[in-house]
Design a protein around this motif. Structure first.
Motif, PDB file in Angstrom:
ATOM      1  N   ASP A   1     -11.598  -6.769   5.140  1.00 16.05           N
ATOM      2  CA  ASP A   1     -11.339  -5.703   5.939  1.00 16.05           C
ATOM      3  C   ASP A   1     -10.168  -5.956   6.856  1.00 16.05           C
TER       4      ASP A   1
ATOM      5  N   ARG B   1      -2.617  -0.218  11.886  1.00 14.98           N
ATOM      6  CA  ARG B   1      -2.263   0.960  10.834  1.00 14.98           C
ATOM      7  C   ARG B   1      -1.249   0.798   9.644  1.00 14.98           C
TER       8      ARG B   1
ATOM      9  N   ASP C   1      -8.108   6.276   5.703  1.00 17.44           N
ATOM     10  CA  ASP C   1      -8.347   4.975   5.970  1.00 17.44           C
ATOM     11  C   ASP C   1      -8.793   4.343   4.915  1.00 17.44           C
TER      12      ASP C   1
ATOM     13  N   LEU D   1      -1.516   3.057   6.602  1.00 18.35           N
ATOM     14  CA  LEU D   1      -2.812   3.484   6.439  1.00 18.35           C
ATOM     15  C   LEU D   1      -3.037   4.852   5.972  1.00 18.35           C
TER      16      LEU D   1
ATOM     17  N   TYR E   1      -7.882  -3.736   8.251  1.00 21.36           N
ATOM     18  CA  TYR E   1      -7.941  -2.932   9.419  1.00 21.36           C
ATOM     19  C   TYR E   1      -9.053  -3.439  10.636  1.00 21.36           C
TER      20      TYR E   1
ATOM     21  N   ARG F   1      -7.607  -1.185   1.957  1.00 21.78           N
ATOM     22  CA  ARG F   1      -7.912  -1.876   3.060  1.00 21.78           C
ATOM     23  C   ARG F   1      -9.023  -2.854   3.117  1.00 21.78           C
TER      24      ARG F   1
ATOM     25  N   TYR G   1      -3.515   1.058   2.498  1.00 17.05           N
ATOM     26  CA  TYR G   1      -1.926   0.959   2.974  1.00 17.05           C
ATOM     27  C   TYR G   1      -0.946   1.260   1.891  1.00 17.05           C
TER      28      TYR G   1
END
Length: 176
Positions: free
Chosen positions: A66, A74, A122, A118, A68, A56, A125
């Motif tokens: 980042d 997601r 978190d 994801l 996300y 991520r 991926y």
């Protein structure tokens, strides 16, 4: 009066259409980052493994990027094609019939979309799939871009990458 109406009919449409554009970047926020070796191809026996594990937080020269936080997505995806050489020696699109999804999802047609999801923490991926193939000569062509999926009201992220196990994002191999 007719003269003024005539002038207005010329001016109003020209004002309306002078601001039109075909550039999506003016309507949709997008960004492009680069990270090498995010897609991997591996052939073992009659099995083609395609995987994509993307952190991520992508390492970048100044600060980690980042995915996300930027995209709120997601899911990310990349496309690849699987081709098989026919009896006349020409390459044809090949749709695998025996597919084992380990992580993520597939959308399979002439082009295969590998969709990395994801994980529960978190942090990564994840996408991995095994394709069991019949004997023959095969070629996999990977599009070296990973793109966020469903980045609603956020920035669409495109990751330029390379493929491990392929030369120039193309892998040719034979299954006996």
């Amino acid at each position: 009066m007719k003269k003024y109406l005539y002038i207005l009919t010329l001016i109003i449409p020209s004002l309306l259409f002078t601001s039109c554009t075909e550039s999506d970047d003016e309507f949709f926020a997008s960004t492009i980052v680069t990270a090498n070796n995010l897609i991997e191809l591996d052939v073992t026996g009659n099995e083609l493994n395609v995987s994509c594990y993307v952190s991520r937080l992508l390492p970048q020269p100044n600060n980690p990027f980042d995915i996300y936080l930027t995209s709120t997505s997601r899911k990310i995806f990349f496309n690849y094609t699987l081709e098989k050489k026919n009896v006349s020696g020409a390459w044809e699109y090949y749709t695998p019939t025996t597919v084992s999804v380990i992580e993520g999802e597939n959308e399979i047609d002439e082009i295969i979309s590998g969709i990395a999801i994801l994980d529960a923490l978190d942090t990564t991926y994840e996408y991995e799939t095994n394709n069991t193939l019949a004997p023959g000569q095969y070629r996999v062509i990977v599009e070296p871009e990973i793109v966020t999926l469903n980045a609603q009201d956020a920035v669409m992220v495109t990751i330029k990458t390379t493929t491990v196990g392929a030369v120039g994002n193309v892998l040719e191999f034979t299954v006996d």
